[in-house]
Design an enzyme around this catalytic site. Structure first.
Site, PDB file in Angstrom:
ATOM      1  CD  GLN A  73      38.308  40.214  34.891  1.00 34.97           C
ATOM      2  OE1 GLN A  73      39.432  40.197  34.391  1.00 34.97           O
ATOM      3  NE2 GLN A  73      37.957  41.106  35.813  1.00 34.97           N
ATOM      4  CG  HIS A 107      37.667  43.346  33.219  1.00 31.20           C
ATOM      5  ND1 HIS A 107      37.543  44.443  34.031  1.00 31.20           N
ATOM      6  CD2 HIS A 107      39.006  43.150  33.070  1.00 31.20           C
ATOM      7  CE1 HIS A 107      38.746  44.894  34.347  1.00 31.20           C
ATOM      8  NE2 HIS A 107      39.651  44.133  33.780  1.00 31.20           N
ATOM      9  CG  HIS A 149      40.639  47.695  36.538  1.00 28.27           C
ATOM     10  ND1 HIS A 149      41.228  46.472  36.739  1.00 28.27           N
ATOM     11  CD2 HIS A 149      40.073  48.013  37.728  1.00 28.27           C
ATOM     12  CE1 HIS A 149      41.013  46.062  37.987  1.00 28.27           C
ATOM     13  NE2 HIS A 149      40.318  46.976  38.606  1.00 28.27           N
ATOM     14  CE1 TYR A 199      42.499  47.260  29.762  1.00 31.70           C
ATOM     15  CE2 TYR A 199      41.866  46.788  32.028  1.00 31.70           C
ATOM     16  CZ  TYR A 199      42.839  46.980  31.069  1.00 31.70           C
ATOM     17  OH  TYR A 199      44.170  46.933  31.415  1.00 31.70           O
ATOM     18  NE  ARG A 247      37.890  42.786  40.085  1.00 30.46           N
ATOM     19  CZ  ARG A 247      39.192  42.926  40.314  1.00 30.46           C
ATOM     20  NH1 ARG A 247      40.025  43.173  39.332  1.00 30.46           N
ATOM     21  NH2 ARG A 247      39.689  42.782  41.527  1.00 30.46           N
ATOM     22  N   GLY A 286      44.968  39.223  45.426  1.00 27.18           N
ATOM     23  CA  GLY A 286      45.746  39.219  44.193  1.00 27.18           C
ATOM     24  C   GLY A 286      47.193  38.856  44.434  1.00 27.18           C
ATOM     25  NE  ARG A 287      49.496  43.780  44.931  1.00 26.84           N
ATOM     26  CZ  ARG A 287      49.794  44.673  45.877  1.00 26.84           C
ATOM     27  NH1 ARG A 287      50.989  45.197  45.918  1.00 26.84           N
ATOM     28  NH2 ARG A 287      48.896  45.047  46.764  1.00 26.84           N
TER      29      ARG A 287
HETATM   30  C1  LIG Z   1      49.790  41.218  37.468  1.00 26.55           C
HETATM   31  C2  LIG Z   1      48.385  41.715  37.637  1.00 26.55           C
HETATM   32  C3  LIG Z   1      47.448  41.483  36.630  1.00 26.55           C
HETATM   33  C4  LIG Z   1      46.120  41.934  36.781  1.00 26.55           C
HETATM   34  N1  LIG Z   1      45.183  41.631  35.805  1.00 26.55           N
HETATM   35  C5  LIG Z   1      43.876  41.931  36.022  1.00 26.55           C
HETATM   36  C6  LIG Z   1      42.859  41.459  35.114  1.00 26.55           C
HETATM   37  O1  LIG Z   1      43.113  40.739  34.137  1.00 26.55           O
HETATM   38  N2  LIG Z   1      41.573  41.810  35.382  1.00 26.55           N
HETATM   39  C7  LIG Z   1      41.234  42.579  36.460  1.00 26.55           C
HETATM   40  O2  LIG Z   1      40.051  42.889  36.660  1.00 26.55           O
HETATM   41  N3  LIG Z   1      42.179  43.002  37.351  1.00 26.55           N
HETATM   42  C8  LIG Z   1      43.463  42.674  37.168  1.00 26.55           C
HETATM   43  N4  LIG Z   1      44.415  43.037  38.109  1.00 26.55           N
HETATM   44  C9  LIG Z   1      43.981  43.685  39.366  1.00 26.55           C
HETATM   45  C10 LIG Z   1      43.762  42.605  40.452  1.00 26.55           C
HETATM   46  O3  LIG Z   1      42.646  41.784  40.161  1.00 26.55           O
HETATM   47  C11 LIG Z   1      43.544  43.219  41.854  1.00 26.55           C
HETATM   48  O4  LIG Z   1      42.357  43.984  41.845  1.00 26.55           O
HETATM   49  C12 LIG Z   1      44.703  44.090  42.299  1.00 26.55           C
HETATM   50  O5  LIG Z   1      45.945  43.404  42.128  1.00 26.55           O
HETATM   51  C13 LIG Z   1      44.562  44.495  43.770  1.00 26.55           C
HETATM   52  O6  LIG Z   1      44.589  43.340  44.590  1.00 26.55           O
HETATM   53  P1  LIG Z   1      45.927  42.985  45.455  1.00 26.55           P
HETATM   54  O7  LIG Z   1      46.294  44.250  46.171  1.00 26.55           O
HETATM   55  O8  LIG Z   1      45.479  41.880  46.368  1.00 26.55           O
HETATM   56  O9  LIG Z   1      46.988  42.578  44.492  1.00 26.55           O
HETATM   57  C14 LIG Z   1      45.741  42.640  37.963  1.00 26.55           C
HETATM   58  C15 LIG Z   1      46.709  42.863  38.964  1.00 26.55           C
HETATM   59  C16 LIG Z   1      48.005  42.408  38.825  1.00 26.55           C
HETATM   60  C17 LIG Z   1      48.988  42.634  39.936  1.00 26.55           C
END
Ligand SMILES: Cc1cc2nc3c(=O)[nH]c(=O)nc-3n(C[C@H](O)[C@H](O)[C@H](O)COP(=O)(O)O)c2cc1C
Length: 373
Positions: free
Chosen positions: A110, A177, A180, A182, A230, A340-341
């Site tokens: 990314q 990216h 969000h 950025y 994204r 993600g999580r």
């Molecule tokens: C610890 C953490 C770091 C993240 N870093 C990024 C990132 O670097 N780039 C991005 O596009 N989204 C980032 N996200 C958002 C995740 O990609 C994802 O969209 C978000 O956690 C929702 O998915 P989930 O509910 O399955 O966790 C991050 C989320 C978490 C929890």
């Protein structure tokens, strides 16, 4: 706990392969990009390779890496976020890609520029200015610098160089990216983009910078090398922000990006089951697929019963069923789903879902975010 009855259905629907240009993903499960800050000096090491390979070995089809900085002085705001430039960092990334491939997965980096989200004086380039479309921050009132025409060219070239490096180092595509709040998203969003040149104004003009990045990346890679874009409505710190109030406005953003060469849209929402616009239960990924005809990836609280911003407040979440997700995938509302999580908490999440071992799924504990492994 996921009811046992949905387990065979989950494997049947999620185990279908998916092709995007030169990339074939062996199933519909992607790992969402998640920043970790475990790459000192910007160089991803063997532990990073192991972290991703472990998830690939347990069935994740497509790894989307944490955000990784492109080669522009103002791109970053941390010394431990990996770079996607420089021989040492790229050699580290080649090792990550190789490890994921050996584990049977596909992987895209990314590519990231934080723009106005940079903290003044932060590494990796401490004296670099905070820059954005108009110097307007996403949050608060602390101004930065509006980007000059030369800055725009430099950043576009940095993304294109990173795209070329990704293909040369063995990756299976790239993700830009554009979400969000950025840099790329700061151009899309009227609040941060007050420009009066051809890069500001209406939605199509605000999309021009993103489209030029996509086009430059497209020129730097093979014609069938996938480019994923994204995007999100929400911004870090402003979860009610929107860049598109209607399907027509969403289409105004997607069309130039698709024409520039984007193959897929990864639509970041906090809860995948929420309708994006009135009059339909399609989510953002559903709308993006319908409007653009491109592949889309959905994301947001898959397998969990709390949305992810709560984890930044130290709150965990229980395991939730994915029946509604399977319904949407089955009717091809979108093509892939990013997790993600749930994958942070449980590196075996994909294997357990695909093999019907749902009683073994573990809940997400926010404390896990400090010891990501
Ligand atoms: C610890 C953490 C770091 C993240 N870093 C990024 C990132 O670097 N780039 C991005 O596009 N989204 C980032 N996200 C958002 C995740 O990609 C994802 O969209 C978000 O956690 C929702 O998915 P989930 O509910 O399955 O966790 C991050 C989320 C978490 C929890």
């Amino acid at each position: 706990m996921i009811p046992g009855s949905s387990a065979p259905r989950a494997s049947a629907i999620l185990a279908r392969p998916y092709s995007l240009g030169s990339l074939t993903v062996r199933n519909r499960i992607a790992m969402a990009p998640m920043t970790r800050e475990f790459s000192p000096g910007g160089i991803p090491g063997a532990d990073v390779a192991q972290y991703y390979a472990r998830r690939a070995a347990a069935g994740v089809g497509l790894i989307i890496t944490e955000g990784t900085y492109v080669n522009h002085a103002s791109a970053g705001t941390s010394d431990a976020v990996p770079h996607f430039h420089g021989e040492d960092a790229l050699a580290g990334w080649a090792g990550v890609a190789e490890a994921v491939h050996q584990a049977g997965g596909a992987i895209v980096p990314q590519l990231w520029h934080v723009g106005m989200a940079r903290s003044a004086g932060a590494p990796p380039v401490v004296d670099a200015p905070r820059v954005g479309p108009s110097g307007v921050p996403v949050l608060g009132s602390d101004p930065g610098q509006a980007m000059t025409a030369e800055d725009l060219d430099d950043v576009i070239a940095a993304f294109a160089a990173a795209a070329g490096a990704a293909e040369a180092r063995g990756f299976d595509g790239i993700e830009l990216h554009g979400a969000h709040g950025y840099l790329i998203d700061q151009f899309l969003w009227a609040h941060t983009n007050r420009r009066t040149d051809g890069y500001g104004g209406d939605l199509v003009s605000r999309t021009r910078f993103a489209a030029e990045i996509v086009a430059a990346c497209r020129s730097a890679v093979s014609a069938d090398f996938p480019i994923i874009f994204r995007m999100s409505q929400w911004k870090m710190g402003d979860y009610r922000a929107r860049i598109a109030e209607s399907p027509q406005e969403l289409e105004a953003i997607l069309t130039p990006l698709a024409e520039a060469g984007a193959d897929a849209f990864h639509c970041s929402t906090r809860r995948y089951w929420l309708p994006e616009f009135e009059g339909s239960d399609l989510n953002l990924a559903g709308w993006a697929k319908k409007l653009s005809g491109k592949a889309t990836i959905s994301v947001g609280s898959v397998g969990l019963d709390s949305e992810f911003t709560k984890s930044f407040r130290g709150e965990g979440g229980g395991v939730a069923d994915i029946d509604a997700l399977l319904d949407r995938l089955e009717r091809d509302e979108f093509d892939l789903v990013a997790v993600g999580r749930a994958l942070l908490a449980d590196p075996e999440w994909a294997a357990k879902i695909l093999q019907g071992r749902t009683e073994e799924l573990t809940a997400f504990d926010a404390a896990a975010m400090s010891t990501l492994h």
